[in-house]
Design a protein around this motif. Structure first.
Motif, PDB file in Angstrom:
ATOM      1  N   LEU A 160       0.807  -1.119   0.078  1.00 25.38           N
ATOM      2  CA  LEU A 160      -0.119  -0.119   0.029  1.00 25.38           C
ATOM      3  C   LEU A 160       0.857   1.145   0.013  1.00 25.38           C
ATOM      4  O   LEU A 160       0.539   2.374  -0.745  1.00 25.38           O
ATOM      5  CB  LEU A 160      -0.870   0.006   1.218  1.00 25.38           C
ATOM      6  CG  LEU A 160      -1.628   1.221   1.525  1.00 25.38           C
ATOM      7  CD1 LEU A 160      -2.706   1.501   0.275  1.00 25.38           C
ATOM      8  CD2 LEU A 160      -2.519   1.249   2.766  1.00 25.38           C
ATOM      9  N   ALA A 161       1.983   1.320   0.868  1.00 26.19           N
ATOM     10  CA  ALA A 161       2.653   2.593   0.847  1.00 26.19           C
ATOM     11  C   ALA A 161       3.520   2.686  -0.397  1.00 26.19           C
ATOM     12  O   ALA A 161       3.578   3.829  -0.715  1.00 26.19           O
ATOM     13  CB  ALA A 161       3.952   2.218   1.925  1.00 26.19           C
ATOM     14  N   VAL A 162       4.060   1.734  -0.994  1.00 26.63           N
ATOM     15  CA  VAL A 162       4.746   1.860  -2.462  1.00 26.63           C
ATOM     16  C   VAL A 162       3.773   2.385  -3.318  1.00 26.63           C
ATOM     17  O   VAL A 162       4.054   3.181  -4.233  1.00 26.63           O
ATOM     18  CB  VAL A 162       5.279   0.451  -2.713  1.00 26.63           C
ATOM     19  CG1 VAL A 162       6.075   0.799  -4.208  1.00 26.63           C
ATOM     20  CG2 VAL A 162       6.436   0.379  -1.756  1.00 26.63           C
ATOM     21  N   ARG A 174       2.370  12.580   3.533  1.00 27.92           N
ATOM     22  CA  ARG A 174       0.863  12.393   3.153  1.00 27.92           C
ATOM     23  C   ARG A 174       0.499  10.965   3.187  1.00 27.92           C
ATOM     24  O   ARG A 174      -0.731  10.358   3.683  1.00 27.92           O
ATOM     25  CB  ARG A 174       0.424  13.374   1.993  1.00 27.92           C
ATOM     26  CG  ARG A 174       0.672  14.810   2.036  1.00 27.92           C
ATOM     27  CD  ARG A 174       0.430  15.543   0.886  1.00 27.92           C
ATOM     28  NE  ARG A 174      -0.765  15.082   0.067  1.00 27.92           N
ATOM     29  CZ  ARG A 174      -1.150  15.403  -0.901  1.00 27.92           C
ATOM     30  NH1 ARG A 174      -0.447  16.145  -1.745  1.00 27.92           N
ATOM     31  NH2 ARG A 174      -2.311  15.250  -1.561  1.00 27.92           N
ATOM     32  N   ALA A 175       1.364  10.221   2.672  1.00 19.17           N
ATOM     33  CA  ALA A 175       0.889   8.675   2.500  1.00 19.17           C
ATOM     34  C   ALA A 175       0.903   8.088   3.858  1.00 19.17           C
ATOM     35  O   ALA A 175       0.079   7.305   4.279  1.00 19.17           O
ATOM     36  CB  ALA A 175       2.119   8.082   1.582  1.00 19.17           C
ATOM     37  N   ALA A 176       1.963   8.357   4.719  1.00 24.51           N
ATOM     38  CA  ALA A 176       2.089   7.888   6.024  1.00 24.51           C
ATOM     39  C   ALA A 176       0.794   8.389   6.850  1.00 24.51           C
ATOM     40  O   ALA A 176       0.244   7.666   7.511  1.00 24.51           O
ATOM     41  CB  ALA A 176       3.382   8.424   6.736  1.00 24.51           C
ATOM     42  N   GLN A 177       0.360   9.810   6.646  1.00 26.30           N
ATOM     43  CA  GLN A 177      -0.772  10.158   7.343  1.00 26.30           C
ATOM     44  C   GLN A 177      -2.045   9.408   6.751  1.00 26.30           C
ATOM     45  O   GLN A 177      -2.924   9.299   7.820  1.00 26.30           O
ATOM     46  CB  GLN A 177      -0.873  11.817   6.865  1.00 26.30           C
ATOM     47  CG  GLN A 177      -1.895  12.167   7.645  1.00 26.30           C
ATOM     48  CD  GLN A 177      -1.931  12.307   9.264  1.00 26.30           C
ATOM     49  OE1 GLN A 177      -1.003  12.512   9.881  1.00 26.30           O
ATOM     50  NE2 GLN A 177      -2.839  11.922   9.755  1.00 26.30           N
ATOM     51  N   GLU A 186       0.571   3.853  12.776  1.00 25.96           N
ATOM     52  CA  GLU A 186       1.628   4.689  12.771  1.00 25.96           C
ATOM     53  C   GLU A 186       2.844   4.321  11.878  1.00 25.96           C
ATOM     54  O   GLU A 186       3.430   3.543  12.488  1.00 25.96           O
ATOM     55  CB  GLU A 186       1.795   5.363  13.955  1.00 25.96           C
ATOM     56  CG  GLU A 186       0.795   6.106  14.775  1.00 25.96           C
ATOM     57  CD  GLU A 186       0.181   7.289  13.975  1.00 25.96           C
ATOM     58  OE1 GLU A 186       1.060   8.083  13.494  1.00 25.96           O
ATOM     59  OE2 GLU A 186      -0.828   7.750  14.400  1.00 25.96           O
ATOM     60  N   VAL A 187       2.980   4.958  10.721  1.00 31.91           N
ATOM     61  CA  VAL A 187       4.413   4.351  10.074  1.00 31.91           C
ATOM     62  C   VAL A 187       4.937   5.516   9.543  1.00 31.91           C
ATOM     63  O   VAL A 187       4.429   6.602   9.140  1.00 31.91           O
ATOM     64  CB  VAL A 187       3.922   3.475   8.677  1.00 31.91           C
ATOM     65  CG1 VAL A 187       5.215   3.274   8.129  1.00 31.91           C
ATOM     66  CG2 VAL A 187       2.947   2.637   9.043  1.00 31.91           C
TER      67      VAL A 187
END
Length: 466
Positions: A160-162, A174-177, A186-187
């Motif tokens: 998902l993050a990539v 913004r992706a982490a948020q 929390e990442v």
């Protein structure tokens, strides 16, 4: 700035010559100011506050706006297997006082609500078991492959993050948020960056296969654009067709970069491009992007009112329509008569244009090349590369434009607009590798999130060949 001579010291002939130079300079500057996204290669963002309504170079089809007759629409359909059922309760008794047993009720109407669940991360604890045999030997079970740390993130959140940062172009913060808002997990942005680096390494073999497939493809498109990296101007190069997309980042724009990337120098089949000079050094079959030529012709039409420009626009668009109709009928090529008609009309228009735009003569004692008008230069290019301009008509497998190459450049430019620049060369290269993979799989109909999930499980789906 141009330093003007003392007018009082000029002869009449020198004065006439100076006036001609100044008039030519004024015409050149006025023409430069009149360039915008619809009559040149300038991007729409450069039009500024004075930009006009977008003008398409395509001809009106004559069809009504919206879905056409026979077009299958798409709407939200009721499912026969809902995840849950919530009956609307009846009153216990009628107004007359009689009992209303719910067990005797029948369904009067059904309504369904489609929604996504409120998500929260979940933790799976893996436990290695230990047991001693009566013989005294100790047995300890193994953790599953991929479970290597005391505490770690799984492939789903990594994928998902990539996908958010490299596929959907969100900045890391913004992706982490978004992940925190969606899943209460929390990442840190630094962790996301590490996952991008890991994905880039895992996908390098697949992207190498994409590059090799584009070497062998019968038709490919090439383009390049500036990219800000470490505060400096780098260049993003792309090679693409309707099945594959490849990106590469290099500090140079020309043949040094093309040779280092090693795709285009190996190609011998058709390469569609925008007539940029280094491409002509490649030993392949060349085809020119007619969208670029149409914009240049439109610019000249607006600034000179010479009728040959409109005639050439009409000829190219009509020839393209003829090719489209032939493809729809399943034909492999135009008839010799159709090709001959296009070629004859093309050459006649060139002669008409050259008659009103003669070559500027070289002055006595002048060194170097004589500056020619924009119209003359375009006419010379259209004549020198007539075969490449009309390649789409002589070979129906060749598109009319370099749209696939230009379209591949657009999303990285969006990335740059959002984030400003890449802070490191490695970051730019990681983006190029992952974006090559994602854009290729998107063209081939893969679910990108699922593909990245499998990548982090050590088994990235390989792009289809052919």
């Amino acid at each position: 700035m141009h330093e003007l001579p003392d007018i009082l010291t000029l002869t009449s002939d020198q004065m006439v010559d100076l006036i001609r130079q100044l008039l030519a300079r004024v015409a050149e500057l006025e023409a430069r100011l009149s360039k915008n996204s619809h009559n040149s290669s300038k991007p729409p963002s450069s039009d500024g506050l004075a930009k006009k309504k977008t003008q398409s170079l395509r001809r009106p089809s004559g069809k009504k706006v919206g879905g056409q007759m026979g077009h299958s629409g798409q709407t939200l359909e009721r499912t026969n297997a809902p995840d849950g059922v919530v009956p609307a309760p009846l009153p216990d008794r009628c107004e007359c006082g009689a009992s209303l047993p719910s067990a005797d009720a029948r369904i009067a109407e059904r309504r369904q609500v489609f929604d996504v669940p409120v998500a929260h991360y979940h933790v799976i604890e893996h436990r290695a078991l230990q047991l001693r045999c009566p013989c005294g030997r100790e047995h300890i079970s193994d953790f599953p492959s991929g479970v290597t740390e005391a505490v770690q993130y799984g492939p789903n959140v990594r994928a998902l993050a990539v996908h958010l940062t490299q596929g959907q172009l969100l900045p890391y913060g913004r992706a982490a948020q978004l992940i925190a808002d969606l899943y209460h997990l929390e990442v840190s942005p630094a962790t996301l960056l590490a996952w991008v680096q890991e994905a880039s390494k895992l996908l390098q073999p697949a992207v190498a296969c994409i590059a090799e497939a584009l070497v062998q493809a019968p038709v490919a498109h090439a383009d390049e654009s500036g990219l800000r990296v470490t505060g400096m101007l780098y260049w993003l190069h792309t090679v693409a067709n309707d099945t594959y997309t490849w990106y590469g980042v290099h500090a140079r724009r020309g043949m040094e970069a093309i040779a280092a990337q090693g795709i285009l120098p190996k190609r011998i089949a058709v390469l569609v491009h925008d007539c940029w000079k280094p491409y002509w050094q490649l030993d392949c079959v060349h085809a020119l992007c007619n969208a670029h030529l149409l914009r240049e012709l439109t610019f000249l039409l607006e600034t000179t009112d010479q009728e040959w420009n409109q005639r050439m626009i009409d000829l190219l668009l009509t020839a393209n329509d003829t090719c489209k109709e032939a493809r729809q009928r399943g034909e492999q090529e135009l008839t010799p008569e159709q090709i001959g008609q296009i070629m004859t009309g093309y050459q006649a228009i060139l002669r008409s244009g050259e008659a009103v735009n003669p070559e500027a003569a070289k002055k006595t004692g002048q060194r170097g090349r004589t500056k020619q008008t924009t119209a003359f230069n375009l006419l010379r290019r259209l004549r020198d590369h007539a075969d490449e301009v009309l390649r789409f008509a002589t070979d129906l497998s060749v598109p009319f434009t370099n749209n696939l190459g230009e379209r591949a450049i657009r999303m990285p430019k969006v990335k740059q607009k959002i984030s400003g620049c890449f802070r490191t060369v490695d970051g730019a290269n990681n983006f190029a590798i992952i974006r090559s993979y994602l854009d290729t799989l998107h063209k081939q109909g893969y679910n990108l999130l699922d593909a990245l999930r499998q990548t982090f499980q050590g088994n990235p789906p390989q792009p289809a060949s052919g």
